[in-house]
Structures are given as structure tokens and as C-alpha cells.
Design a protein around this motif. Sequence first.
Motif, PDB file in Angstrom:
ATOM      1  N   ARG A   1       8.138   2.276   4.802  1.00 59.74           N
ATOM      2  CA  ARG A   1       9.398   1.583   4.522  1.00 59.74           C
ATOM      3  C   ARG A   1      10.490   2.576   4.109  1.00 59.74           C
ATOM      4  N   LEU A   2      10.166   3.468   3.175  1.00 58.56           N
ATOM      5  CA  LEU A   2      11.144   4.457   2.755  1.00 58.56           C
ATOM      6  C   LEU A   2      11.498   5.406   3.899  1.00 58.56           C
ATOM      7  N   GLY A   3      10.482   5.758   4.695  1.00 59.33           N
ATOM      8  CA  GLY A   3      10.731   6.652   5.815  1.00 59.33           C
ATOM      9  C   GLY A   3      11.667   6.045   6.842  1.00 59.33           C
ATOM     10  N   ALA A   4      11.488   4.761   7.127  1.00 60.66           N
ATOM     11  CA  ALA A   4      12.365   4.090   8.085  1.00 60.66           C
ATOM     12  C   ALA A   4      13.800   4.056   7.571  1.00 60.66           C
ATOM     13  N   LYS A   5      13.965   3.786   6.273  1.00 53.41           N
ATOM     14  CA  LYS A   5      15.311   3.792   5.689  1.00 53.41           C
ATOM     15  C   LYS A   5      15.922   5.193   5.743  1.00 53.41           C
ATOM     16  N   GLY A   6      15.101   6.201   5.461  1.00 52.90           N
ATOM     17  CA  GLY A   6      15.597   7.570   5.492  1.00 52.90           C
ATOM     18  C   GLY A   6      16.014   7.990   6.882  1.00 52.90           C
ATOM     19  N   ARG A   7      15.248   7.602   7.886  1.00 52.84           N
ATOM     20  CA  ARG A   7      15.589   7.986   9.258  1.00 52.84           C
ATOM     21  C   ARG A   7      16.879   7.296   9.705  1.00 52.84           C
ATOM     22  N   ALA A   8      17.060   6.050   9.280  1.00 53.91           N
ATOM     23  CA  ALA A   8      18.310   5.361   9.616  1.00 53.91           C
ATOM     24  C   ALA A   8      19.492   6.041   8.933  1.00 53.91           C
ATOM     25  N   ALA A   9      19.302   6.446   7.682  1.00 53.24           N
ATOM     26  CA  ALA A   9      20.377   7.134   6.967  1.00 53.24           C
ATOM     27  C   ALA A   9      20.684   8.482   7.603  1.00 53.24           C
ATOM     28  N   GLN A  10      19.657   9.149   8.121  1.00 53.31           N
ATOM     29  CA  GLN A  10      19.881  10.463   8.728  1.00 53.31           C
ATOM     30  C   GLN A  10      20.766  10.358   9.967  1.00 53.31           C
ATOM     31  N   ARG A  11      20.654   9.256  10.685  1.00 53.39           N
ATOM     32  CA  ARG A  11      21.517   9.074  11.850  1.00 53.39           C
ATOM     33  C   ARG A  11      22.979   8.953  11.427  1.00 53.39           C
TER      34      ARG A  11
ATOM     35  N   ALA B   1      -1.801   8.537  -4.408  1.00 55.16           N
ATOM     36  CA  ALA B   1      -2.103   8.185  -3.022  1.00 55.16           C
ATOM     37  C   ALA B   1      -0.853   8.259  -2.152  1.00 55.16           C
ATOM     38  N   VAL B   2       0.331   8.176  -2.769  1.00 52.52           N
ATOM     39  CA  VAL B   2       1.568   8.285  -1.996  1.00 52.52           C
ATOM     40  C   VAL B   2       1.704   9.677  -1.389  1.00 52.52           C
ATOM     41  N   VAL B   3       1.226  10.695  -2.103  1.00 57.26           N
ATOM     42  CA  VAL B   3       1.271  12.042  -1.553  1.00 57.26           C
ATOM     43  C   VAL B   3       0.490  12.100  -0.246  1.00 57.26           C
ATOM     44  N   GLY B   4      -0.722  11.529  -0.257  1.00 50.13           N
ATOM     45  CA  GLY B   4      -1.507  11.488   0.967  1.00 50.13           C
ATOM     46  C   GLY B   4      -0.813  10.730   2.076  1.00 50.13           C
ATOM     47  N   ALA B   5      -0.138   9.648   1.727  1.00 44.30           N
ATOM     48  CA  ALA B   5       0.582   8.873   2.739  1.00 44.30           C
ATOM     49  C   ALA B   5       1.741   9.676   3.320  1.00 44.30           C
ATOM     50  N   MET B   6       2.413  10.462   2.492  1.00 39.75           N
ATOM     51  CA  MET B   6       3.491  11.302   3.001  1.00 39.75           C
ATOM     52  C   MET B   6       2.953  12.382   3.935  1.00 39.75           C
ATOM     53  N   LEU B   7       1.814  12.947   3.569  1.00 39.73           N
ATOM     54  CA  LEU B   7       1.254  14.043   4.362  1.00 39.73           C
ATOM     55  C   LEU B   7       0.801  13.597   5.744  1.00 39.73           C
ATOM     56  N   THR B   8       0.518  12.325   5.898  1.00 37.17           N
ATOM     57  CA  THR B   8       0.033  11.814   7.187  1.00 37.17           C
ATOM     58  C   THR B   8       1.075  10.965   7.901  1.00 37.17           C
ATOM     59  N   ALA B   9       2.320  11.019   7.443  1.00 40.86           N
ATOM     60  CA  ALA B   9       3.361  10.167   8.023  1.00 40.86           C
ATOM     61  C   ALA B   9       4.022  10.827   9.229  1.00 40.86           C
ATOM     62  N   ALA B  10       3.208  11.291  10.155  1.00 43.40           N
ATOM     63  CA  ALA B  10       3.743  11.900  11.379  1.00 43.40           C
ATOM     64  C   ALA B  10       4.558  10.862  12.140  1.00 43.40           C
TER      65      ALA B  10
ATOM     66  N   SER C   1       0.831  -1.192   0.000  1.00 42.41           N
ATOM     67  CA  SER C   1       0.000   0.000   0.000  1.00 42.41           C
ATOM     68  C   SER C   1       0.868   1.246   0.000  1.00 42.41           C
ATOM     69  N   PRO C   2       0.309   2.400  -0.407  1.00 45.37           N
ATOM     70  CA  PRO C   2       1.088   3.641  -0.325  1.00 45.37           C
ATOM     71  C   PRO C   2       1.598   3.926   1.084  1.00 45.37           C
ATOM     72  N   GLU C   3       0.772   3.638   2.078  1.00 50.92           N
ATOM     73  CA  GLU C   3       1.182   3.883   3.471  1.00 50.92           C
ATOM     74  C   GLU C   3       2.360   2.999   3.856  1.00 50.92           C
ATOM     75  N   ALA C   4       2.311   1.727   3.429  1.00 53.26           N
ATOM     76  CA  ALA C   4       3.416   0.812   3.741  1.00 53.26           C
ATOM     77  C   ALA C   4       4.681   1.226   3.008  1.00 53.26           C
ATOM     78  N   LEU C   5       4.533   1.684   1.763  1.00 51.89           N
ATOM     79  CA  LEU C   5       5.692   2.139   1.001  1.00 51.89           C
ATOM     80  C   LEU C   5       6.359   3.326   1.682  1.00 51.89           C
ATOM     81  N   VAL C   6       5.552   4.313   2.059  1.00 54.35           N
ATOM     82  CA  VAL C   6       6.119   5.497   2.714  1.00 54.35           C
ATOM     83  C   VAL C   6       6.743   5.118   4.053  1.00 54.35           C
TER      84      VAL C   6
END
Length: 438
Positions: free
Chosen positions: A31-41, A209-218, A24-29
Motif C-alpha cells: 500500500r505504501l509502495g503504491a502511494k510512493g510510486r504514484a507520488a514519484q510520477r 517483519a516490515v523490513v522483510g516485506a520491504m526487502l522482497t518488494a520487487a 499484514s506487513p506485505e500488504a502495508l508495504v
Amino acid sequence: MNVQTTSAADTRSDNETDVAAGESPEALVARLGAKGRAAQRVLARLTDAQKCEALRAAAAALRLAEPAILQANARDVEAGQAKGLTDAMLDRLRLDSARLAGIADAVEQVATLPDPVGEVISESERPNGLKLSRVRIPIGLIGIIYESRPNVTADAAALCLRSGNAVLLRGGSEALHSNRAILTAMVAGLEQAGVPAAAVQLVPTQDRAVVGAMLTAAGLIDMIVPRGGKSLVARVQADARVPVLAHLDGICHTYVHASADPEMARGIALNAKLRRTGICGSMETLLLDTQFPASAEVVRALADAACELRGDARAQALDPRVLPASAEDWDTEYLDAVLSVAVVDGLDAAMDHVAAHSSHHTDAIVAADPAAADRFLAEVDSAIVMVNASSQFADGGEFGLGAEIGIATGRLHARGPVALEGLTTYKWLVRGTGQERP
């Protein structure tokens, strides 16, 4: 430096992971968000020198990949023409060798800017001996949603990396191949310099729908930056559950005061409107003081340059080519060779018009009278206010910021061209010697 380039037909970077079957778009965001946060560290541990080296490597990779990037961009331009994109949209989309060189130069210039991370904003000591300081830190993972400008891909990646942030990019379908080719090149350079690929990710699907998932990915995405038309920004502001750094439309005004030098006014008006009509700093409304003696000459120069003019009754009287303006024209960002023109009764009337119709992006006055210029600077409530200069200078690069994420038109956190400092927040550091609160 040995950076492998790709063909335009194969422009997916390694970090542009395919969408898993049934994901789903939510699951995709997520997954990418978790990878991005790990990279940010990882980014948070890099030294200033390491970040600079990575940006220089990314700039070099962009230059080496010029054939693939321009070929990919040609595919996007051809598709855009077939879809009937406006000339302004096509101008935003189109790359050539000079523009791509400018993109690479901007990435390299970001490396020369002072690192904001770790800057001590303030220090104090309390009567009880506690020592307090405020220190700049990265925001975290930044989501950027943008439309037809492929340069945003490189600018955003460079600015976010320099300020210690990871970034999740969601570009528009118009620049699909261009964005992928640019990111492929940059990631190749960044990885060679020790930066994890997930520090700069491009959403691998155009599913809206990915845009919506990004907007709610608090909790995953720390800030959203929209860069595009009014409808995109309106949607982001209405639906976001993540803090938004808003860039509204650029309804930019230039007011020609009675004291203005006629030749200067003519030159600024032509440049502000027609240098590039499709950028957000392009003038959309020209205000001419009723006491300015050369209004007809300025209007004539614009009409002679094939600019369509829409004006009030007094503007129409200046030249027969001025069409009647509708009420909507004063609130329209044309992004084309179209301009609203009004004749106003002095400085106060000009500022009243700006207050009623400006999007608070960039507004300018042309005046030889310093008192009038100072009042305009003080009283016009826009992110950028100019005197005797073209509004086309509303750009982070022109402000010496290297590049920009966008021009923020709100009043909180950051305003005007948002570059490195606008991509940081701060935390308080408190150092004690065993103090206990009574």
C-alpha cells in the motif's frame, strides 16, 4: 511562511498512515509502495525551481518545529539511556539546537546543488543517422532502512526529492519520536510547495517483519539502502530481492609513513579517532611505520586523551598502557574510544594489513613522501582513500554533496558518499528519421 508545528506528543505526519486492522506487513508495504510510486510520477513532472522551493520550505519548517523536534528527541534519548545504549549510539541519536540547525542547513544546501535529472551523459550519432543519448533519470521509489540517526530522515528525504525519487523510510525504534517529528515538519513544508505527502513516507510500525516485506518488494521498491550496523546490512544483503546499495561497517585505517611530519601525524590521529568516535569515518586501526621516529609520542597522546589502545607486541612496547590486541580486534568497528595499533615494516606491509582487514570504507596515509602517498592512493582499494587528512572527513557534506544517503563500499553503481548522482540511473534516447534495420 505559515507552517503549523506539532507537539512532541503528536508527531505522526499525515502520510504516516496507521496500519489497518489485520493488515499484514506485505500488504502495508504494498500500500505504501503504491502511494510512493504514484507520488514519484508527480515528482518527475516538477521543475528544478519547484523542487528547490520545496526543499527550502522543508528546511524552514524544520527550523520552526525545533521545540517539538527536540522534545521528541529528548524522549528518545531518555529511553535509550534506560535501555543501556552505548555512548556512541546515544551520540548518534542526540539532537540539540546546533545539530538540528545543521540538519536544516543541509536540506537547504541540497537545493543549491545542480539537478542531476535530465543531464545528458553522452551523445553520439550512428553511421545510419540514428542519434543516441544517455540521460539521467530518477531510480524511482527508494527504501531506506536505518537505525539510530534521526538526521538520516531529513537527509534522505532531501536527496531523494532533489533527484526526483520518492522514498519509504524505516527508521529504528531508538529514534522513533525524533523521526516522526522531523518528518512531520518536512512534509508540512513540502506540501505547501506542492509536493505530495506520499513522496516521503515513514513506515508507521516498528514490526520487524516490515523490513522483510520491504526487502522482497520487487516491482514496488526500486532500490534498498541500509544504514546501520553489520547485522542489519548482513540481513539486507542476504534477504533482499531488490537491488541494494550497501554501506558496510567502517573499519578505517590511518597509516603513518616513515616520512610523516610528527606533529601532523599526532593531530590527525587524535582527530580521526576521537573527534566523534561513533561515526563510520572514525579511525579504528592506526598503523605506525617502524621507521617513523615519533610513534611513541603519537601513542602517548592518544592514551593521554583516554583512548583505550590495543596493540601488537611492538605497539605495546611503545607505551605500557597499550593492551594486547586479539585477532578479532583488527576486524572490529569499535565506534567508541578504543583503537587497534600495529607497527608495520614499511608501505607494503601497511597496504597488506589494510587489504586484509579494511572494510573498504575509508583509509588514509600520513606522509611527506609524494611517491609513498601516490602508491597508497593507487593501490588501496577503498571507496575513499586519503592523504594527510583525518578520516572523519568521510562525509557527503564535507565533500560538497550537501548531504548523503550513505557511503557505499561496494564496486557497482555508486561508491563513497552517495548523494544526488548516486540516486539516479539513466536511459537511452534514440532519435531517428525513419531508419529500418536491414
